[in-house]
Scaffold this active site. Structure first.
Site, PDB file in Angstrom:
ATOM      1  N   LYS A  59      41.455  35.012   9.418  1.00 40.11           N
ATOM      2  CA  LYS A  59      40.636  34.264   8.464  1.00 40.11           C
ATOM      3  C   LYS A  59      41.447  33.808   7.248  1.00 40.11           C
ATOM      4  O   LYS A  59      41.056  32.872   6.561  1.00 40.11           O
ATOM      5  CB  LYS A  59      39.423  35.089   8.042  1.00 40.11           C
ATOM      6  CG  LYS A  59      38.438  35.269   9.203  1.00 40.11           C
ATOM      7  CD  LYS A  59      37.173  35.959   8.800  1.00 40.11           C
ATOM      8  CE  LYS A  59      36.172  35.992   9.948  1.00 40.11           C
ATOM      9  NZ  LYS A  59      36.598  36.900  11.056  1.00 40.11           N
TER      10      LYS A  59
HETATM   11  C1  LIG Z   1      36.175  36.761  12.390  1.00 38.30           C
HETATM   12  C2  LIG Z   1      37.002  37.431  13.427  1.00 38.30           C
HETATM   13  C3  LIG Z   1      36.891  37.111  14.803  1.00 38.30           C
HETATM   14  C4  LIG Z   1      35.883  36.114  15.316  1.00 38.30           C
HETATM   15  O1  LIG Z   1      36.171  34.794  14.962  1.00 38.30           O
HETATM   16  P1  LIG Z   1      35.044  33.671  15.033  1.00 38.30           P
HETATM   17  O2  LIG Z   1      35.625  32.473  14.412  1.00 38.30           O
HETATM   18  O3  LIG Z   1      33.862  34.213  14.270  1.00 38.30           O
HETATM   19  O4  LIG Z   1      34.716  33.471  16.480  1.00 38.30           O
HETATM   20  C5  LIG Z   1      37.730  37.766  15.693  1.00 38.30           C
HETATM   21  N1  LIG Z   1      38.612  38.695  15.284  1.00 38.30           N
HETATM   22  C6  LIG Z   1      38.741  39.027  13.986  1.00 38.30           C
HETATM   23  C7  LIG Z   1      39.716  40.077  13.618  1.00 38.30           C
HETATM   24  C8  LIG Z   1      37.958  38.409  13.011  1.00 38.30           C
HETATM   25  O5  LIG Z   1      38.091  38.749  11.723  1.00 38.30           O
END
Ligand SMILES: *Cc1c(COP(=O)(O)O)cnc(C)c1O
Length: 538
Positions: free
Chosen positions: A137
């Site tokens: 993120k």
């Molecule tokens: C947010 C997240 C996901 C999922 O990603 P999306 O975009 O919501 O599908 C997977 N792994 C981690 C570690 C995350 O923080």
């Protein structure tokens, strides 16, 4: 380039207005009116670009120069991803890590029902966790933080904008890091007290910048989410606090994520005929960026949607039915349905009941466009689910394959890959790797099969050090870690110094006990920092 709502009943906006708006007033998500195509010579033109320069090129395709001058976009991309950004210096922003070839069969694979693995199974791990909070993120939120600061600085308003959000873990820390110290904006993140992992809590609350406020709510993540929604739906609060959101429905986040698909494709395309990306998925933001990259002209053979037990996307691809309730049917729909709760798993960042970004993909496939999407989303709300025509599922299956991975396979996968490849997967990444194995094993009845030399790119969405308990369980299964006695010695194998250091830093957090929006409003109204400082305990 105009941005329209997936539900078709909101005025079109410029890119910058859509970024600041977040959700459209009709409840839909903003998408570009039409998806830009990569320039004809992109494979040559982009080949040797740094991540920052590539991000600038790609973002520019989505933004009119009259909206944001492209030189400014280049500066924002450089600030977010360049040598002076908060990504680990010296390395690629999103490096590839090739895995050794021979990985033994999973202990629970049944050789009579599962086709043998295509051997060798070729996997590169695309490491997306080299940002400040060690999760993917960061890629989106470092960019969004700089973009917000830029847009607020040029708006004439002198009022401070309050970015308000709720988190169950990764989003909160990445949003806080993206916005810390930025001018004209404060960030206030609600998390359920005692219900986020100790590492994630320490990451969030140890940021002491004056424009950062952590609120620990006595309750669940859903309670936090409800408080945020309540404030956003109150016009007086929206105006008083100039509320803004940076959750994953913000299109700028998706846009920044397209970069690593293009970047990794260019690194690996010469060695392989067919590239299949496996993406650990929750809200569908990460894999949606892959879908856009493919639609813009990157010849990705297939995108694997890897889910944990919270498998709404997997079930949709199988049946064309979209509902949090696996037993839902169009015939049995009723207005009194109870919304399902997410199932807690070892990959908590993917514990969702509905995938909020999925309606962007639905818009691309719907025979009647936004009219269909609006109806489907109404049915989801009022009937508990909806079912799409076969043509929609067929289009989805052209792009995607999906697989659901239970917790015991996460643990098993972490152990096997440590033994075979000396590589430690985090539990989310393990879901993606396991799904890739199953795709590689020839289990693809619901898809057109890529032919030729197939290579997998598995997105690593978090550093294993963030999810120590699950990783410990996996390593305890491995032969390699058998001689490792203490938990501390096991930690030393994979917990990086930055996380170890969090154990002893001061942190700042406001506790909200009665759980009302009025109390959160009081926090927003207060002078920051007015809050308790305490020592972290991990
Ligand atoms: C947010 C997240 C996901 C999922 O990603 P999306 O975009 O919501 O599908 C997977 N792994 C981690 C570690 C995350 O923080």
């Amino acid at each position: 380039m105009r941005y329209i709502s997936t539900r078709g009943q909101a005025p079109a906006l410029s890119f910058s207005a859509a970024v600041l708006a977040g959700l459209a007033p009709d409840g839909g998500l903003y998408v570009p009116e039409s998806l830009p195509q990569l320039p004809a010579d992109w494979q040559v033109k982009y080949r040797d670009l740094s991540f920052a320069d590539l991000a600038a090129e790609l973002v520019a395709l989505f933004v009119d120069p009259s909206d944001i001058p492209h030189a400014d976009l280049r500066r924002l991309a450089l600030k977010s991803f360049g040598p002076h950004s908060r990504f680990a210096p010296g390395a690629d922003v999103t490096p590839l890590h090739p895995l050794a070839r021979a990985v033994p069969r999973a202990s629970n694979d049944d050789p009579t029902t599962n086709a043998p693995h295509r051997t060798p199974l070729n996997i590169d791990i695309l490491e997306l966790f080299h940002g400040p909070t060690l999760a993917f993120k960061d890629v989106a939120l470092q960019f969004l933080g700089n973009l917000f600061e830029y847009l607020l600085a040029r708006s004439k308003s002198t009022k401070t904008v309050n970015v308000l959000g709720a988190t169950s873990g990764d989003t909160g820390s990445a949003a806080i890091d993206g916005l810390r110290g930025k001018q004209g904006v404060r960030v206030c993140i609600l998390h359920p007290h005692g219900k986020v992992s100790p590492v994630q809590e320490a990451q969030m609350t140890s940021v002491l910048d004056e424009n950062v406020c952590n609120v620990a709510v006595d309750g669940t993540f859903d309670d936090c989410q409800a408080l945020v929604k309540q404030l956003f739906s109150d016009p007086a609060a929206r105006d008083e606090f100039q509320l803004a959101a940076v959750n994953s429905i913000n299109f700028a986040r998706i846009l920044a994520q397209i970069t690593y698909y293009v970047h990794s494709y260019l690194r690996l395309k010469d060695q392989h005929d067919q590239l299949v990306y496996s993406v650990p998925s929750g809200n569908f933001g990460d894999v949606l960026a892959g879908m856009y990259a493919r639609a813009m002209g990157v010849p990705i053979a297939k995108l694997v949607i890897a889910t944990n037990a919270n498998d709404i996307l997997h079930r949709f691809l199988h049946s064309g039915i979209y509902s949090p309730d696996p037993a839902w049917t169009p015939q049995g729909a009723d207005a009194t349905h109870v919304p399902a709760a997410a199932t807690p798993t070892l990959s908590p960042a993917m514990d969702i009941t509905v995938a909020s970004n999925f309606e962007r993909a639905l818009l691309a496939w719907a025979p009647n466009g936004a009219t269909d999407v609006r109806q489907w989303m109404e049915d989801l709300k009022n009937q508990g689910g909806f079912s799409v025509p076969a043509s929609v599922v067929d289009q989805a299956r052209q792009v995607f394959w999906s697989h659901r991975v239970p917790d015991h396979e996460i643990v098993d996968t972490i152990g096997r890959y440590y033994d075979a490849c000396d590589y430690i997967l985090d539990p989310h990444t393990a879901v993606g790797v396991r799904a890739a194995e199953q795709f590689g094993a020839g289990l693809f009845p619901r898809t057109t099969v890529p032919t030729g030399n197939v290579h997998f790119i598995c997105l690593a969405t978090a550093h294993p050090g963030k999810f120590g308990d699950a990783v410990h369980a996996g390593l305890r299964r491995s032969r390699r870690a058998q001689g490792v006695g203490s938990e501390e010695a096991l930690d030393a194998l994979f917990v990086p110094p930055v996380l170890q250091a969090l154990k002893n830093v001061p942190r700042r957090v406001v506790r909200v006990q009665d759980g009302t929006a009025a109390e959160v409003a009081r926090v927003l109204r207060s002078e920051w920092p007015m809050v308790e400082v305490q020592k972290a305990k991990l």
